[in-house]
Design a protein around this motif. Structure first.
Motif, mmCIF file in Angstrom:
data_model
loop_
_atom_site.group_PDB
_atom_site.id
_atom_site.type_symbol
_atom_site.label_atom_id
_atom_site.label_comp_id
_atom_site.label_asym_id
_atom_site.label_seq_id
_atom_site.Cartn_x
_atom_site.Cartn_y
_atom_site.Cartn_z
ATOM 1 N N LEU A 91 0.842 -1.196 0.000
ATOM 2 C CA LEU A 91 0.000 0.000 0.000
ATOM 3 C C LEU A 91 0.876 1.244 0.000
ATOM 4 O O LEU A 91 1.303 1.725 1.041
ATOM 5 N N THR A 92 1.201 1.708 -1.209
ATOM 6 C CA THR A 92 2.091 2.863 -1.331
ATOM 7 C C THR A 92 1.373 3.967 -2.102
ATOM 8 O O THR A 92 0.306 3.750 -2.664
ATOM 9 N N SER A 93 1.987 5.136 -2.127
ATOM 10 C CA SER A 93 1.391 6.254 -2.871
ATOM 11 C C SER A 93 2.124 6.440 -4.187
ATOM 12 O O SER A 93 3.287 6.038 -4.331
ATOM 13 N N PHE A 94 1.461 7.064 -5.110
ATOM 14 C CA PHE A 94 2.034 7.329 -6.429
ATOM 15 C C PHE A 94 3.364 8.090 -6.301
ATOM 16 O O PHE A 94 4.366 7.729 -6.931
ATOM 17 N N THR A 95 3.362 9.131 -5.467
ATOM 18 C CA THR A 95 4.569 9.948 -5.307
ATOM 19 C C THR A 95 5.737 9.087 -4.823
ATOM 20 O O THR A 95 6.853 9.185 -5.344
ATOM 21 N N GLU A 96 5.458 8.226 -3.836
ATOM 22 C CA GLU A 96 6.514 7.351 -3.313
ATOM 23 C C GLU A 96 6.983 6.359 -4.384
ATOM 24 O O GLU A 96 8.183 6.126 -4.545
ATOM 25 N N GLY A 137 -8.920 15.510 -8.043
ATOM 26 C CA GLY A 137 -8.813 14.884 -9.360
ATOM 27 C C GLY A 137 -7.534 15.371 -10.026
ATOM 28 O O GLY A 137 -7.283 16.567 -10.119
ATOM 29 N N ARG A 138 -6.704 14.423 -10.443
ATOM 30 C CA ARG A 138 -5.400 14.815 -11.004
ATOM 31 C C ARG A 138 -5.014 13.989 -12.210
ATOM 32 O O ARG A 138 -5.274 12.789 -12.251
ATOM 33 N N LEU A 139 -4.354 14.638 -13.145
ATOM 34 C CA LEU A 139 -3.594 13.914 -14.154
ATOM 35 C C LEU A 139 -2.213 13.760 -13.548
ATOM 36 O O LEU A 139 -1.565 14.745 -13.196
ATOM 37 N N ARG A 140 -1.763 12.520 -13.402
ATOM 38 C CA ARG A 140 -0.500 12.276 -12.719
ATOM 39 C C ARG A 140 0.596 12.038 -13.737
ATOM 40 O O ARG A 140 0.461 11.202 -14.636
ATOM 41 N N ILE A 141 1.665 12.810 -13.600
ATOM 42 C CA ILE A 141 2.717 12.834 -14.615
ATOM 43 C C ILE A 141 4.055 12.498 -13.976
ATOM 44 O O ILE A 141 4.370 13.021 -12.908
ATOM 45 N N SER A 167 0.949 18.292 -3.320
ATOM 46 C CA SER A 167 1.578 17.146 -3.980
ATOM 47 C C SER A 167 0.948 15.833 -3.537
ATOM 48 O O SER A 167 -0.025 15.391 -4.141
ATOM 49 N N SER A 168 1.464 15.218 -2.474
ATOM 50 C CA SER A 168 1.000 13.879 -2.137
ATOM 51 C C SER A 168 -0.213 13.867 -1.214
ATOM 52 O O SER A 168 -0.205 14.477 -0.137
ATOM 53 N N LEU A 169 -1.251 13.157 -1.634
ATOM 54 C CA LEU A 169 -2.432 12.988 -0.775
ATOM 55 C C LEU A 169 -2.066 12.182 0.463
ATOM 56 O O LEU A 169 -2.491 12.494 1.577
ATOM 57 N N TYR A 170 -1.263 11.138 0.273
ATOM 58 C CA TYR A 170 -0.937 10.282 1.419
ATOM 59 C C TYR A 170 -0.109 11.021 2.459
ATOM 60 O O TYR A 170 -0.242 10.766 3.643
ATOM 61 N N SER A 171 0.742 11.959 2.022
ATOM 62 C CA SER A 171 1.477 12.684 3.063
ATOM 63 C C SER A 171 0.547 13.674 3.759
ATOM 64 O O SER A 171 0.710 13.934 4.953
ATOM 65 N N ALA A 172 -0.460 14.203 3.050
ATOM 66 C CA ALA A 172 -1.459 15.068 3.717
ATOM 67 C C ALA A 172 -2.248 14.249 4.739
ATOM 68 O O ALA A 172 -2.506 14.712 5.862
ATOM 69 N N SER A 210 -8.766 0.354 -15.338
ATOM 70 C CA SER A 210 -9.557 1.190 -14.468
ATOM 71 C C SER A 210 -9.458 0.587 -13.066
ATOM 72 O O SER A 210 -9.682 -0.603 -12.880
ATOM 73 N N ILE A 211 -9.016 1.407 -12.117
ATOM 74 C CA ILE A 211 -8.687 0.903 -10.786
ATOM 75 C C ILE A 211 -9.475 1.655 -9.726
ATOM 76 O O ILE A 211 -9.548 2.877 -9.759
ATOM 77 N N GLU A 212 -10.065 0.883 -8.835
ATOM 78 C CA GLU A 212 -10.780 1.505 -7.718
ATOM 79 C C GLU A 212 -10.078 1.093 -6.441
ATOM 80 O O GLU A 212 -9.855 -0.094 -6.213
ATOM 81 N N ARG A 213 -9.719 2.047 -5.618
ATOM 82 C CA ARG A 213 -9.092 1.705 -4.338
ATOM 83 C C ARG A 213 -9.941 2.244 -3.197
ATOM 84 O O ARG A 213 -10.282 3.421 -3.181
ATOM 85 N N VAL A 214 -10.278 1.371 -2.275
ATOM 86 C CA VAL A 214 -10.933 1.801 -1.037
ATOM 87 C C VAL A 214 -9.943 1.481 0.066
ATOM 88 O O VAL A 214 -9.543 0.324 0.218
ATOM 89 N N VAL A 223 -11.008 5.546 4.608
ATOM 90 C CA VAL A 223 -10.395 6.871 4.446
ATOM 91 C C VAL A 223 -10.574 7.393 3.026
ATOM 92 O O VAL A 223 -10.833 8.561 2.803
ATOM 93 N N GLU A 224 -10.377 6.516 2.070
ATOM 94 C CA GLU A 224 -10.187 6.972 0.693
ATOM 95 C C GLU A 224 -11.017 6.130 -0.260
ATOM 96 O O GLU A 224 -11.081 4.914 -0.120
ATOM 97 N N PHE A 225 -11.630 6.796 -1.199
ATOM 98 C CA PHE A 225 -12.311 6.104 -2.292
ATOM 99 C C PHE A 225 -11.771 6.739 -3.567
ATOM 100 O O PHE A 225 -12.082 7.883 -3.863
ATOM 101 N N LEU A 229 -7.594 5.836 -13.677
ATOM 102 C CA LEU A 229 -7.455 5.279 -15.011
ATOM 103 C C LEU A 229 -5.972 5.270 -15.341
ATOM 104 O O LEU A 229 -5.346 6.331 -15.401
ATOM 105 N N TYR A 230 -5.410 4.074 -15.484
ATOM 106 C CA TYR A 230 -3.984 3.943 -15.773
ATOM 107 C C TYR A 230 -3.783 3.547 -17.225
ATOM 108 O O TYR A 230 -4.613 2.852 -17.805
ATOM 109 N N ARG A 231 -2.666 3.978 -17.790
ATOM 110 C CA ARG A 231 -2.354 3.593 -19.167
ATOM 111 C C ARG A 231 -1.979 2.124 -19.221
ATOM 112 O O ARG A 231 -1.087 1.683 -18.522
#
Ligand code: 16G
Length: 245
Positions: A91-96, A137-141, A167-172, A210-214, A223-225, A229-231
């Motif tokens: 369970l990691t974050s995109f930024t990490e 809502g973010r386009l993640r680059i 930047s990071s939701l998980y660090s917030a 298409s990914i859903e994370r709860v 906490v999070e829903f 959409l990943y390439r």
């Protein structure tokens, strides 16, 4: 660039031949990642084709993500992100995840604010009807390559000021003592439609995940829903399997 023979060699539209020569130059490293493409006029002169032909070939390569147009400064060769291998059990974050690969992340914000939850969000997050949610809502680059569109929804309790999330939701969430410790993720195949395809720099209809994370706190509270959409052309999701007891 081996463009001199475009007029003579073989059948087929000129712009496709030019496209192919440019693609070969990129893939073989004659054009380096980050290099600026010569100006349209110069390319047209050099290859002895019209500017319209050059534009069509370049449009094609931009659409397929090999080139990127930067407003005011020209067209550049995109650094290809080799496929991203992503563990399905951590369970990691995109930024990490990207930092671990030495890639810089940035986001283009599509939505960021407090809202009344949709019935879906209310149910998944287990919130009363009068609660508010933060939508991010973010386009993640990563290193100039758009990888995913993510739309996260969390209770406003945990993210009272969405604009402060830069930047990071998980660090917030970590700062509000609400970093999730467990998540359930559902992945399904899809075809990427517009406007998502344009944002991700892929062809309309390209394969996507298409990914859903709860995700949950230790207390069991959601906490999070997040719907993402990943390439499909860049991600490999990998899980370790063990024999059931
Ligand atoms: C990942 C998660 C997403 C989470 C985000 C937080 C998937 C499919 N999704 O991208 O649910 O919200 O990380 O990243 O893995 P951040 O802390 O960098 O904002």
């Amino acid at each position: 660039l081996p463009l001199e023979s475009l007029q003579s060699g073989g059948a087929g539209p000129l712009y496709l031949k030019l496209r192919q020569s440019l693609e070969e130059a990129i893939l073989s490293g004659k054009l380096n990642h980050g290099d600026a493409l010569p100006a349209e006029r110069d390319l047209a002169d050099y290859a002895n084709v019209s500017r319209v032909t050059v534009r069509k070939a370049v449009d094609d390569l931009v659409r397929d993500g090999l080139l990127v147009r930067r407003h005011g400064s020209g067209t550049f060769v995109v650094r290809p992100v080799s496929r991203v291998e992503q563990s399905l059990s951590r369970l990691t974050s995109f930024t990490e995840d990207m930092a671990r690969r030495g890639l810089n992340t940035r986001a283009e914000w599509l939505e960021r604010g407090l809202f009344h939850p949709s019935p879906d969000e209310m149910m998944t997050l287990g919130l009363p009807a009068d609660a508010l949610v933060a939508r991010l809502g973010r386009l993640r680059i990563a290193d100039d390559m758009p990888l995913a569109i993510e739309r996260a929804c969390v209770s406003a309790e945990f993210v009272p000021d969405p604009l402060a999330v830069t930047s990071s939701l998980y660090s917030a969430l970590e700062k509000s003592q609400a970093r999730p410790v467990r998540a359930v993720q559902r992945i399904s195949a899809c075809n990427i439609k517009n406007p998502d395809a344009t944002m991700l720099g892929v062809a309309v209809g390209a394969a996507g995940l298409s990914i859903e994370r709860v995700s949950y706190l230790a207390s069991g509270r959601v906490v999070e829903f997040t719907r993402s959409l990943y390439r499909g052309d860049t991600y490999d999701f990998v899980a370790e399997l063990t024999i059931p007891e």
